[in-house]
Scaffold this active site. Structure first.
Site, PDB file in Angstrom:
ATOM      1  N   LYS A 171     -32.769  15.228 -24.217  1.00  0.00           N
ATOM      2  CA  LYS A 171     -31.488  15.732 -24.521  1.00  0.00           C
ATOM      3  C   LYS A 171     -31.365  16.898 -25.259  1.00  0.00           C
ATOM      4  O   LYS A 171     -31.028  18.072 -25.103  1.00  0.00           O
ATOM      5  CB  LYS A 171     -30.814  14.818 -25.756  1.00  0.00           C
ATOM      6  CG  LYS A 171     -29.510  15.300 -26.347  1.00  0.00           C
ATOM      7  CD  LYS A 171     -28.954  14.251 -27.180  1.00  0.00           C
ATOM      8  CE  LYS A 171     -29.520  14.226 -28.540  1.00  0.00           C
ATOM      9  NZ  LYS A 171     -28.886  15.345 -29.627  1.00  0.00           N
ATOM     10  N   ASN A 172     -32.603  17.135 -26.223  1.00  0.00           N
ATOM     11  CA  ASN A 172     -32.660  18.366 -27.011  1.00  0.00           C
ATOM     12  C   ASN A 172     -33.278  19.563 -26.180  1.00  0.00           C
ATOM     13  O   ASN A 172     -33.207  20.682 -26.651  1.00  0.00           O
ATOM     14  CB  ASN A 172     -33.776  17.912 -28.475  1.00  0.00           C
ATOM     15  CG  ASN A 172     -32.922  17.061 -29.289  1.00  0.00           C
ATOM     16  OD1 ASN A 172     -31.887  16.926 -29.304  1.00  0.00           O
ATOM     17  ND2 ASN A 172     -34.043  16.502 -29.906  1.00  0.00           N
ATOM     18  N   ARG A 211     -23.457  19.383 -33.084  1.00  0.00           N
ATOM     19  CA  ARG A 211     -23.883  20.511 -33.748  1.00  0.00           C
ATOM     20  C   ARG A 211     -24.715  21.351 -32.781  1.00  0.00           C
ATOM     21  O   ARG A 211     -24.635  22.684 -33.138  1.00  0.00           O
ATOM     22  CB  ARG A 211     -25.045  20.028 -34.800  1.00  0.00           C
ATOM     23  CG  ARG A 211     -25.621  21.206 -35.779  1.00  0.00           C
ATOM     24  CD  ARG A 211     -25.827  20.849 -37.016  1.00  0.00           C
ATOM     25  NE  ARG A 211     -24.766  20.146 -37.791  1.00  0.00           N
ATOM     26  CZ  ARG A 211     -24.074  20.498 -38.765  1.00  0.00           C
ATOM     27  NH1 ARG A 211     -24.269  21.675 -39.099  1.00  0.00           N
ATOM     28  NH2 ARG A 211     -23.434  19.689 -39.456  1.00  0.00           N
ATOM     29  N   CYS A 242     -24.311  14.470 -36.398  1.00  0.00           N
ATOM     30  CA  CYS A 242     -24.802  13.784 -37.277  1.00  0.00           C
ATOM     31  C   CYS A 242     -24.430  14.037 -38.660  1.00  0.00           C
ATOM     32  O   CYS A 242     -24.986  15.197 -39.013  1.00  0.00           O
ATOM     33  CB  CYS A 242     -26.264  13.255 -37.133  1.00  0.00           C
ATOM     34  SG  CYS A 242     -26.327  12.293 -35.395  1.00  0.00           S
ATOM     35  N   ARG A 277     -27.513  21.062 -42.807  1.00  0.00           N
ATOM     36  CA  ARG A 277     -27.867  21.698 -41.693  1.00  0.00           C
ATOM     37  C   ARG A 277     -27.183  22.965 -41.313  1.00  0.00           C
ATOM     38  O   ARG A 277     -26.721  23.401 -40.401  1.00  0.00           O
ATOM     39  CB  ARG A 277     -27.566  20.899 -40.628  1.00  0.00           C
ATOM     40  CG  ARG A 277     -28.731  19.376 -40.561  1.00  0.00           C
ATOM     41  CD  ARG A 277     -29.231  19.045 -39.050  1.00  0.00           C
ATOM     42  NE  ARG A 277     -28.149  18.271 -38.389  1.00  0.00           N
ATOM     43  CZ  ARG A 277     -28.321  17.885 -37.145  1.00  0.00           C
ATOM     44  NH1 ARG A 277     -29.662  17.702 -36.780  1.00  0.00           N
ATOM     45  NH2 ARG A 277     -27.127  17.279 -36.494  1.00  0.00           N
ATOM     46  N   VAL A 336     -35.442  24.637 -35.239  1.00  0.00           N
ATOM     47  CA  VAL A 336     -35.491  24.532 -33.679  1.00  0.00           C
ATOM     48  C   VAL A 336     -34.295  25.367 -33.382  1.00  0.00           C
ATOM     49  O   VAL A 336     -34.275  26.127 -32.417  1.00  0.00           O
ATOM     50  CB  VAL A 336     -35.473  23.095 -33.235  1.00  0.00           C
ATOM     51  CG1 VAL A 336     -35.277  23.037 -31.748  1.00  0.00           C
ATOM     52  CG2 VAL A 336     -36.849  22.544 -33.748  1.00  0.00           C
ATOM     53  N   ASP A 371     -36.963  12.738 -36.096  1.00  0.00           N
ATOM     54  CA  ASP A 371     -36.205  11.955 -35.274  1.00  0.00           C
ATOM     55  C   ASP A 371     -36.640  10.660 -34.970  1.00  0.00           C
ATOM     56  O   ASP A 371     -36.232   9.678 -34.120  1.00  0.00           O
ATOM     57  CB  ASP A 371     -35.825  12.822 -33.924  1.00  0.00           C
ATOM     58  CG  ASP A 371     -34.845  13.576 -33.891  1.00  0.00           C
ATOM     59  OD1 ASP A 371     -34.108  13.707 -35.068  1.00  0.00           O
ATOM     60  OD2 ASP A 371     -34.582  14.587 -33.049  1.00  0.00           O
ATOM     61  N   ARG A 377     -25.029   8.945 -27.653  1.00  0.00           N
ATOM     62  CA  ARG A 377     -25.281  10.593 -27.777  1.00  0.00           C
ATOM     63  C   ARG A 377     -26.509  10.989 -27.297  1.00  0.00           C
ATOM     64  O   ARG A 377     -26.784  12.201 -26.903  1.00  0.00           O
ATOM     65  CB  ARG A 377     -24.711  11.149 -29.159  1.00  0.00           C
ATOM     66  CG  ARG A 377     -23.480  11.117 -29.608  1.00  0.00           C
ATOM     67  CD  ARG A 377     -23.306  11.767 -30.746  1.00  0.00           C
ATOM     68  NE  ARG A 377     -23.896  12.968 -30.902  1.00  0.00           N
ATOM     69  CZ  ARG A 377     -24.896  13.417 -31.750  1.00  0.00           C
ATOM     70  NH1 ARG A 377     -25.153  12.670 -32.781  1.00  0.00           N
ATOM     71  NH2 ARG A 377     -25.271  14.700 -31.781  1.00  0.00           N
TER      72      ARG A 377
END
Length: 418
Positions: free
Chosen positions: A22-23, A92, A116, A121, A164, A305, A397
């Site tokens: 996903k990331n 986000r 989230c 952040r 990141v 994570d 998600r």
């Protein structure tokens, strides 16, 4: 809204293939804004965040064609510069469109993003880096409005923290900037390398991805490419922890175990029986696991994570454990819910103190964020009785329908509408 009903004392057998990250997929999808040519991505995971990003890109005019496990994006007919609040508030990662739009079109307007609830952040680091490339910003009525005088100009961008998202945003913005850009104190995550590799296959000139300093030489345009997204190390790590907790023979496949070095070291210190191969990790039963102390850190440190997931494991091993969270200031929201299931965890400032030798018992619980929700799934699988997890849209998600993926391999997981 859905809920999951999970039967405890779960069985687990066989193996599972891990899909695309996903990331990685989110910035790769966004990079379609940089080019007029086709961007073809394979190994795309079927997740809510991915679906929301596609909706957002369509709002801008990106053409998207989905096939079975492949997506083709084309950004030659972009007609919009304003990101829709209703989509942005859910995710986000939508802030990643800022750099590409400023680089390609010289302007962008995006609602302050959501996601989230695990801390502030802030997007300050994103804006700071883009300002050093010549962008100017103002925040007005909940929107970030950015403008560029003709072109972004390559520069030295020194990040105060190896974020990141900020590294990805600045990296994408720099690809079409005039001149050379140096990102100093860049994030080193595998997802950064994946983005750089994809952009290079499109004709970008990027070197140093995965190290502290990334160099980008601006190009005038990008070309068509076909790129396969790397596997999701966080999903892989979650499944490995699940197998260790359930204490069964199990294999997690189609992964790069090197991306999980910090987790594997931690699990082996706890006494887990792991066999690491080139593209898989095999988990075998073990008689005794013990508590350890860990600290989350940017890659290659222990991933924030995976903090919630390993906390669930720590609750059932012999002895006590500690976790110091250094990335997000509000990432212990799963603690009260794990305690409802029978854990004994206390939090003082940035450190969680976990009592071992606990027995989970089924109870109704509430998911507060993506990784918190999956930690409740892991605890529920090992509990006595049934657990009901509410608000599982957080889980969707980042994990493909877990009742169909993990649920096919022994655990009894049922999804119901609330």
């Amino acid at each position: 809204m859905d809920k999951l009903i999970i039967s405890g004392n779960a069985k687990l057998k066989g193996s599972i293939d891990v899909k695309g990250s996903k990331n990685s997929a989110l910035p790769l999808l966004v990079s379609s804004l940089l080019t007029d040519k086709d961007l073809i991505l394979s190994n795309l995971p079927d997740l809510e965040d991915i679906n929301n990003m596609q909706k957002l890109l369509k709002e801008y005019g990106v053409s998207i064609k989905n096939r079975k496990n492949e997506i083709t994006l084309n950004g030659k007919n972009i007609f919009n510069r304003v990101a829709d609040y209703d989509i942005v508030r859910k995710m986000r990662a939508s802030i990643l469109i800022l750099g590409p739009l400023l680089s390609k079109f010289g302007e962008a307007k995006i609602s302050l993003p959501g996601g989230c609830a695990i801390g502030t952040r802030p997007i300050d680091i994103h804006l700071l880096g883009l300002k050093q490339l010549g962008a100017k910003f103002q925040i007005e009525n909940g929107f970030v409005i950015g403008k560029v005088n003709k072109h972004l100009i390559g520069s030295n961008v020194n990040l105060p923290f190896p974020s990141v998202g900020a590294t990805e945003n600045i990296l994408m913005a720099s690809v079409l900037a005039q001149g050379k850009t140096k990102i100093i104190n860049a994030a080193k995550e595998p997802e950064i390398i994946d983005l750089a590799n994809s952009l290079n296959s499109m004709g970008a000139k990027i070197s140093g991805a995965g190290s502290k300093v990334i160099l980008i030489e601006g190009v005038k345009s990008l070309k068509k490419t076909n790129y396969q997204i790397l596997s999701d190390r966080i999903v892989a790590g979650t499944f490995i922890i699940a197998a260790v907790m359930i204490n069964k023979n199990f294999k997690v496949k189609k992964i790069n175990p090197h991306h999980l070095d910090s987790l594997i070291v931690a699990l082996e210190k706890m006494g887990a029986n792991l066999k690491v191969k080139k593209t898989s990790v095999e988990i075998s039963p073990t008689e005794k696991l013990k508590g350890i102390n860990i600290k989350t850190a940017p890659y290659p440190g222990f991933p924030t994570d995976l903090q919630a997931q390993i906390m669930a494991l720590m609750s059932i091993v012999d002895g006590d454990s500690e976790i110091k969270e250094t990335i997000f200031e509000n990432r212990f929201m799963h603690v009260p819910e794990l305690n409802r299931l029978g854990a004994d965890i206390k939090v003082k400032k940035e450190t969680a103190y976990i009592k071992g030798n606990r027995k989970f018992k089924g109870a109704p619980v509430m998911a507060s964020d993506l990784r918190a929700s999956v930690s409740l799934v892991l605890a529920a699988l090992c509990a006595n009785g049934k657990t009901v997890i509410n608000r599982v849209y957080h889980l969707d998600r980042g994990y493909e329908k877990i009742e169909k993926t993990l649920g096919k391999l022994g655990p009894k997981i049922k999804r119901e509408k609330i």
